[in-house]
Design a protein around this motif. Structure first.
Motif, PDB file in Angstrom:
ATOM      1  N   ILE A 131       3.358  21.005  -1.837  1.00  0.00           N
ATOM      2  CA  ILE A 131       3.387  19.776  -2.629  1.00  0.00           C
ATOM      3  C   ILE A 131       4.353  19.945  -3.790  1.00  0.00           C
ATOM      4  O   ILE A 131       5.192  19.084  -4.075  1.00  0.00           O
ATOM      5  N   GLU A 132       4.246  21.078  -4.485  1.00  0.00           N
ATOM      6  CA  GLU A 132       5.116  21.347  -5.625  1.00  0.00           C
ATOM      7  C   GLU A 132       6.575  21.418  -5.184  1.00  0.00           C
ATOM      8  O   GLU A 132       7.473  20.976  -5.890  1.00  0.00           O
ATOM      9  N   GLN A 133       6.829  22.001  -3.994  1.00  0.00           N
ATOM     10  CA  GLN A 133       8.192  22.088  -3.483  1.00  0.00           C
ATOM     11  C   GLN A 133       8.779  20.693  -3.275  1.00  0.00           C
ATOM     12  O   GLN A 133       9.955  20.451  -3.553  1.00  0.00           O
ATOM     13  N   LEU A 134       7.966  19.762  -2.808  1.00  0.00           N
ATOM     14  CA  LEU A 134       8.451  18.431  -2.478  1.00  0.00           C
ATOM     15  C   LEU A 134       8.854  17.639  -3.720  1.00  0.00           C
ATOM     16  O   LEU A 134       9.789  16.846  -3.681  1.00  0.00           O
ATOM     17  N   VAL A 135       8.141  17.839  -4.824  1.00  0.00           N
ATOM     18  CA  VAL A 135       8.405  17.033  -6.021  1.00  0.00           C
ATOM     19  C   VAL A 135       9.175  17.794  -7.092  1.00  0.00           C
ATOM     20  O   VAL A 135       9.340  17.307  -8.204  1.00  0.00           O
ATOM     21  N   LYS A 136       9.662  18.983  -6.753  1.00  0.00           N
ATOM     22  CA  LYS A 136      10.371  19.781  -7.761  1.00  0.00           C
ATOM     23  C   LYS A 136      11.655  19.072  -8.197  1.00  0.00           C
ATOM     24  O   LYS A 136      12.230  18.260  -7.467  1.00  0.00           O
ATOM     25  N   GLU A 137      12.111  19.400  -9.395  1.00  0.00           N
ATOM     26  CA  GLU A 137      13.367  18.851  -9.885  1.00  0.00           C
ATOM     27  C   GLU A 137      14.498  19.310  -8.958  1.00  0.00           C
ATOM     28  O   GLU A 137      14.538  20.456  -8.531  1.00  0.00           O
ATOM     29  N   ALA A 138      15.415  18.407  -8.659  1.00  0.00           N
ATOM     30  CA  ALA A 138      16.522  18.652  -7.737  1.00  0.00           C
ATOM     31  C   ALA A 138      16.070  18.616  -6.282  1.00  0.00           C
ATOM     32  O   ALA A 138      16.853  18.914  -5.376  1.00  0.00           O
ATOM     33  N   GLY A 139      14.803  18.241  -6.004  1.00  0.00           N
ATOM     34  CA  GLY A 139      14.345  18.038  -4.640  1.00  0.00           C
ATOM     35  C   GLY A 139      14.815  16.693  -4.118  1.00  0.00           C
ATOM     36  O   GLY A 139      15.492  15.919  -4.818  1.00  0.00           O
ATOM     37  N   LYS A 192       0.851  -1.194   0.000  1.00  0.00           N
ATOM     38  CA  LYS A 192       0.000   0.000   0.000  1.00  0.00           C
ATOM     39  C   LYS A 192       0.882   1.238   0.000  1.00  0.00           C
ATOM     40  O   LYS A 192       1.883   1.271   0.729  1.00  0.00           O
ATOM     41  N   PRO A 193       0.531   2.262  -0.762  1.00  0.00           N
ATOM     42  CA  PRO A 193       1.384   3.459  -0.806  1.00  0.00           C
ATOM     43  C   PRO A 193       1.424   4.176   0.532  1.00  0.00           C
ATOM     44  O   PRO A 193       0.499   4.089   1.341  1.00  0.00           O
ATOM     45  N   ALA A 194       2.514   4.882   0.770  1.00  0.00           N
ATOM     46  CA  ALA A 194       2.607   5.770   1.928  1.00  0.00           C
ATOM     47  C   ALA A 194       2.043   7.124   1.524  1.00  0.00           C
ATOM     48  O   ALA A 194       2.194   7.563   0.380  1.00  0.00           O
ATOM     49  N   LEU A 195       1.395   7.794   2.473  1.00  0.00           N
ATOM     50  CA  LEU A 195       0.805   9.102   2.214  1.00  0.00           C
ATOM     51  C   LEU A 195       1.652  10.178   2.875  1.00  0.00           C
ATOM     52  O   LEU A 195       2.007  10.071   4.049  1.00  0.00           O
ATOM     53  N   ILE A 196       1.982  11.210   2.101  1.00  0.00           N
ATOM     54  CA  ILE A 196       2.652  12.384   2.654  1.00  0.00           C
ATOM     55  C   ILE A 196       1.706  13.563   2.478  1.00  0.00           C
ATOM     56  O   ILE A 196       1.331  13.903   1.351  1.00  0.00           O
ATOM     57  N   ILE A 208       1.126  12.130  -2.552  1.00  0.00           N
ATOM     58  CA  ILE A 208       1.347  13.384  -1.835  1.00  0.00           C
ATOM     59  C   ILE A 208       0.113  14.264  -1.992  1.00  0.00           C
ATOM     60  O   ILE A 208      -0.364  14.500  -3.111  1.00  0.00           O
ATOM     61  N   CYS A 209      -0.430  14.730  -0.879  1.00  0.00           N
ATOM     62  CA  CYS A 209      -1.612  15.586  -0.908  1.00  0.00           C
ATOM     63  C   CYS A 209      -1.438  16.704   0.115  1.00  0.00           C
ATOM     64  O   CYS A 209      -0.422  16.784   0.808  1.00  0.00           O
ATOM     65  N   SER A 210      -2.424  17.565   0.219  1.00  0.00           N
ATOM     66  CA  SER A 210      -2.418  18.615   1.241  1.00  0.00           C
ATOM     67  C   SER A 210      -3.141  18.119   2.494  1.00  0.00           C
ATOM     68  O   SER A 210      -3.920  17.167   2.440  1.00  0.00           O
ATOM     69  N   HIS A 211      -2.874  18.782   3.629  1.00  0.00           N
ATOM     70  CA  HIS A 211      -3.616  18.469   4.854  1.00  0.00           C
ATOM     71  C   HIS A 211      -5.121  18.575   4.607  1.00  0.00           C
ATOM     72  O   HIS A 211      -5.914  17.740   5.062  1.00  0.00           O
ATOM     73  N   GLU A 212      -5.498  19.634   3.904  1.00  0.00           N
ATOM     74  CA  GLU A 212      -6.923  19.900   3.689  1.00  0.00           C
ATOM     75  C   GLU A 212      -7.588  18.768   2.909  1.00  0.00           C
ATOM     76  O   GLU A 212      -8.698  18.342   3.230  1.00  0.00           O
ATOM     77  N   PHE A 213      -6.892  18.249   1.900  1.00  0.00           N
ATOM     78  CA  PHE A 213      -7.469  17.173   1.101  1.00  0.00           C
ATOM     79  C   PHE A 213      -7.546  15.879   1.902  1.00  0.00           C
ATOM     80  O   PHE A 213      -8.517  15.123   1.798  1.00  0.00           O
ATOM     81  N   LEU A 214      -6.531  15.622   2.725  1.00  0.00           N
ATOM     82  CA  LEU A 214      -6.578  14.444   3.605  1.00  0.00           C
ATOM     83  C   LEU A 214      -7.781  14.522   4.531  1.00  0.00           C
ATOM     84  O   LEU A 214      -8.503  13.531   4.725  1.00  0.00           O
ATOM     85  N   MET A 215      -8.021  15.703   5.106  1.00  0.00           N
ATOM     86  CA  MET A 215      -9.164  15.859   6.000  1.00  0.00           C
ATOM     87  C   MET A 215     -10.485  15.696   5.249  1.00  0.00           C
ATOM     88  O   MET A 215     -11.426  15.077   5.755  1.00  0.00           O
ATOM     89  N   GLU A 216     -10.557  16.234   4.044  1.00  0.00           N
ATOM     90  CA  GLU A 216     -11.779  16.065   3.252  1.00  0.00           C
ATOM     91  C   GLU A 216     -12.022  14.586   2.973  1.00  0.00           C
ATOM     92  O   GLU A 216     -13.171  14.109   3.027  1.00  0.00           O
ATOM     93  N   HIS A 217     -10.960  13.845   2.673  1.00  0.00           N
ATOM     94  CA  HIS A 217     -11.081  12.396   2.454  1.00  0.00           C
ATOM     95  C   HIS A 217     -11.633  11.700   3.703  1.00  0.00           C
ATOM     96  O   HIS A 217     -12.554  10.880   3.621  1.00  0.00           O
ATOM     97  N   ILE A 218     -11.079  12.057   4.871  1.00  0.00           N
ATOM     98  CA  ILE A 218     -11.498  11.411   6.117  1.00  0.00           C
ATOM     99  C   ILE A 218     -12.962  11.702   6.428  1.00  0.00           C
ATOM    100  O   ILE A 218     -13.738  10.815   6.781  1.00  0.00           O
TER     101      ILE A 218
END
Length: 633
Positions: A98-106, A86-90, A223-233
Motif C-alpha cells: 500500500i505504501e509503495q503505491l502511494v509513495k511520492e514519485a509513484g 462510488k470510489p474504486a477499490l484497489i 486502497i487496502c490490503s487483501h486481508e482487510f478486504l476479506m475481513e470486510h466481506i
C-alpha cells in the motif's frame, strides 16, 4: 461530493466510448510528451479493463514487469469511480505494498502532476495497523517499555486527551507513522481483537475510528490490503446486524493487485485464534473485590484448564521449516477442550448476574464476555470433525492455536465473485505458461476473461541469471563472498525461519538490514537511499519497486517451494499429485515474482543469483521455462 470526469461527455457518445477516446489521448500523446514510453502492452491492458467495466466481468490481467500495469488500471478506475459516484477499490497483497503505491514519485503522484488532475486517494489499513489508546495506557504502566513509548507519545495529537472541541481532528496513529518502533514493540500497543471498541470511552478520539471516517469519504480511490478486504466481506452482514457500519463503503469496482495471493488472505480472514496468555490476562482483570465466589471459582477452573490445554499442545506440536507447528489432536487434548467449553458456558451465565451487580467495570466485562463467546466457538470448531486446518504459532510473542477453513472457494464465489461489480486481477504472474486454471480453481471463479502480455524489456541485454549449485550449509558463506562485491542487494528467503537461520550464521552487520528490525516501509526507504547495501526479506517477493541503482542484484536463497506446514499439507492431501498441483505451481509463481524485483524500468540492469542445493539443482529444467532470460554459464 462527486468529482468531475477527466474528460467531457457528449450526447452522441456513451461514457465508455468517451473513456476510450480519453485513454487513447493520454497513453498515445499526453504521457509520451512528458517522457513516458508508449507501450502497446499497457494500452492493450487499459482497453481490456475498459471492456471489463462495461460487461461487469472478472478479468485476469497478466502483464509482465515494465508494462505499466498501475497506470493501465488507474485511468479507467478513476474515471469509472467518478461516473458511478462510488470510489474504486484497489487491494494490495499487504500493508507494505500500500505504501509503495502511494509513495511520492509513484504512479498516482505522476498522474496528478502530468495530467493536472487531483486524485482523491485514501488508505484503509487493517485494524492491527493502528494504535490502540487502551493498550497504550496498559503499556505505559510497565517501565520497561519507556525506550519505545516516547516516540509514540510524542506523535499522539493534543485533541486525544484534551477536553476541548473536536473540530480540528485529523487521522493519526497508523503503523507507518512510528518508523523507529520494531514490529515486536508495536504489537504491545496496536489494536488487538480482544479490544471492545463499541464501549470504549476513547472511541471518538481513536486514530482507527478517525481513519475509518476519513477513507469512507473518498471520491476516487480507496486502497487496502487483501486481508482487510476479506475481513470486510466476512464481517459485513454481522456488523450491519449489530448496528455498525461495514469496514468499507460500497465501491464501483475492485482491482486486486498481486491477485495470485488472494486465496491465503481469504483463508486468514476466516481464521479463529486462541492465544495462550489472553484468557489468563482478561480473567485476572475481572477478578475484582465483590465478585461472587461461584464466579471466581469458575474463572480459576477455566484458567487451569486453559493452561493444561496449551501444555498438551506444546508436547504434541511439531515445528518444521515454518512458524506453523503441527498439532496432535490427542484424546487427552480433546477431552480438556470439551471441559473448557462447559466451564466457559457456565461462566458466561454467571456474568449475567455479575452485570446486574455492577461490580465489574462495563468495558472489562464486555471484553471478557465477547472473548469467551469467541473462545467457546473456536474450541467447538477445533473439537468437531470438519474441514478445518489447525496449527500452533507464535503471534505477538505468545503461543496461539489457529483454526482455519480448508476451502474458501464457495464463500468467495458467493460473497465476492457474484457481487456484480467489475473485478480485475492484476499481476505479472497469474498463470502457468498462460494457463489460468490454477488460480481460477483455487478461488472458485467459474466465468472469467483473461489475457497475458509479455514484458517490453530486453532481458537478454539487461539481466544475467546465475544458477549456482552447492551444499545447503554452504549457502551463507557463498552469500558473504557475493556481498564482497558491493552492489545494492535484495536477498529473498522462502520463510521467516530461513531468514533467521541465515542471520544466526552470519551475525549482524552494519551494511545488512533485516525485515522486522523496524517498520518495513521505512526499511525499504533506507535501503533505497543507500543507508544499507543489503536488504534481507521473506515478504518482498512481490510489489517492491526499486529502479536503477537502488537495486542491482537479487539473491534467491532457496527455491520458494511452499513450507511443510498444516496449511499446505491440507492442500497436498486433497490433490492427486501434490508436487505437480501444489508444490511446483506455487514455486514457479513465486520465483517469477522474486526475479521481477530486479528490472523495473528500461534503464535498469543487474544480476539474479539462484542458490541451489543438490535437490534443487535437479529441478533446473522445470523452472527454466519461466525465466525471462537464459541462465548464464
Amino acid at each position: 461530493m462527486k468529482q468531475a470526469l477527466p474528460f467531457q461527455l457528449s450526447k452522441d457518445r456513451s461514457f465508455f466510448e468517451s473513456l476510450g477516446d480519453w485513454m487513447g489521448d493520454v497513453l498515445y500523446d499526453e504521457l509520451p510528451e512528458k517522457g513516458f514510453e508508449c507501450r502497446d502492452e499497457q494500452i492493450f491492458m487499459a482497453y481490456q479493463i475498459e471492456k471489463t467495466l462495461k460487461e461487469k466481468n472478472v478479468l485476469f490481467a497478466e502483464a509482465g514487469v515494465g508494462t505499466g500495469k498501475t497506470i493501465a488500471y488507474l485511468l479507467p478506475a478513476i474515471s469509472y469511480a467518478r461516473y458511478t459516484g462510488k470510489p474504486a477499490l484497489i487491494a494490495c497483497a499487504d500493508e507494505t505494498l500500500i505504501e509503495q503505491l502511494v509513495k511520492e514519485a509513484g504512479d498516482i503522484f505522476k498522474l496528478q502532476n502530468y495530467l493536472d488532475i487531483k486524485i482523491d486517494v485514501r488508505l484503509a489499513k487493517s485494524r492491527d495497523q493502528y494504535l490502540c489508546l487502551k493498550r497504550l495506557e496498559e503499556a505505559q504502566k510497565d517501565d520497561e517499555n519507556e525506550y519505545f513509548l516516547e516516540e509514540i507519545e510524542d506523535q499522539v495529537p493534543d485533541f486525544v486527551y484534551a477536553h476541548s472541541s473536536m473540530q480540528k481532528i485529523y487521522p493519526y496513529g497508523e503503523r507507518s507513522q512510528f518508523a523507529g518502533v520494531s514490529d515486536e514493540d508495536w504489537q504491545k500497543v496496536n489494536y488487538h481483537p480482544t479490544q471492545q471498541c463499541m464501549v470504549c470511552d476513547l472511541r471518538n478520539r481513536c486514530g482507527q475510528t478517525i481513519h475509518r471516517q476519513h477513507y469512507r469519504e473518498s471520491t476516487d480511490l480507496i486502497i487496502c490490503s487483501h486481508e482487510f478486504l476479506m475481513e470486510h466481506i466476512w464481517t459485513k452482514e454481522s456488523r450491519v446486524r449489530e448496528g455498525q457500519m461495514p469496514l468499507l463503503p460500497e465501491v464501483s469496482m475492485a482491482v486486486l493487485d498481486e491477485g495470485h495471493l488472494l486465496e491465503f488472505a481469504a483463508q486468514k480472514a476466516l481464521t479463529y485464534e486462541i492465544q495462550s496468555e489472553t484468557l489468563i490476562r482478561l480473567l485476572e482483570k475481572v477478578m475484582v473485590d465483590g465478585v461472587r465466589e461461584k464466579t471466581l471459582n469458575l474463572m480459576e477452573v477455566l484458567q487451569e484448564l486453559h493452561d493444561k490445554i496449551f501444555g498438551v499442545l506444546r508436547i504434541g506440536s511439531d515445528m518444521e521449516e515454518t512458524d506453523r507447528m503441527k498439532v496432535d489432536k490427542s484424546p487427552e487434548l480433546m477431552q480438556l477442550c470439551k471441559q473448557a467449553i462447559r466451564v466457559a458456558d457456565s461462566l458466561l451465565e454467571e456474568f449475567v448476574f455479575e452485570s446486574e451487580l455492577y461490580t465489574i467495570p462495563e468495558y472489562e466485562l464486555r471484553m471478557v464476555e465477547e472473548f469467551l463467546e469467541q473462545y467457546t466457538f473456536s474450541l467447538r470448531l477445533f473439537t468437531e470433525k470438519g474441514d478445518g486446518i489447525e496449527w500452533l504459532e507464535i503471534i505477538d510473542g505468545y503461543e496461539t492455536l489457529i483454526i482455519m477453513p480448508r476451502l474458501v472457494t464457495d464463500i468467495l464465489h458467493e460473497k465476492l465473485f457474484t457481487s456484480k461489480i467489475p473485478i480485475v486481477f492484476s499481476s505479472a504472474t497469474l498463470s502457468i505458461e498462460k494457463d489460468f486454471t490454477y488460480i481460477a480453481d483455487s478461488l472458485g471463479i467459474e466465468k472469467f476473461q483473461s489475457f497475458s502480455v509479455a514484458s517490453p524489456f530486453d532481458y537478454d541485454e539487461v539481466m544475467k541469471i546465475y544458477a549456482e549449485e552447492m551444499e545447503q550449509q554452504e549457502k551463507s558463506s557463498h552469500v558473504e563472498k557475493l556481498l564482497n562485491n558491493s552492489m545494492q542487494t535484495l536477498i529473498l528467503f522462502k520463510s521467516k525461519a530461513a531468514m533467521a537461520s541465515f542471520r544466526a550464521t552470519i551475525g549482524d552487520r552494519a551494511d545488512i538490514v533485516f525485515e522486522g528490525d523496524r517498520e518495513l516501509s521505512t526499511i525499504v526507504k533506507e535501503f533505497q537511499n543507500g543507508e544499507y547495501s543489503t536488504l534481507c526479506s521473506y515478504h518482498l517477493w512481490e510489489g517492491l519497486d526499486l529502479p536503477l541503482e537502488a537495486l542491482t542484484r537479487v539473491i534467491i536463497y532457496d527455491l520458494p517451494f511452499p513450507p511443510v506446514d498444516p496449511l499446505f499439507d491440507a492442500k497436498r492431501s486433497f490433490s492427486h499429485n501434490p508436487f505437480e498441483e501444489v508444490e511446483l505451481p506455487f514455486m514457479l509463481l513465486r520465483l517469477q515474482q522474486g526475479i521481477g524485483r530486479l528490472i523495473r524500468t528500461s534503464s535498469d540492469y543487474g544480476e539474479i543469483h539462484l542458490l541451489l542445493n543438490e535437490e534443487e539443482a535437479q529441478l533446473e529444467n522445470r523452472f527454466t521455462g519461466v525465466l525471462p532470460t537464459a541462465i548464464s554459464k
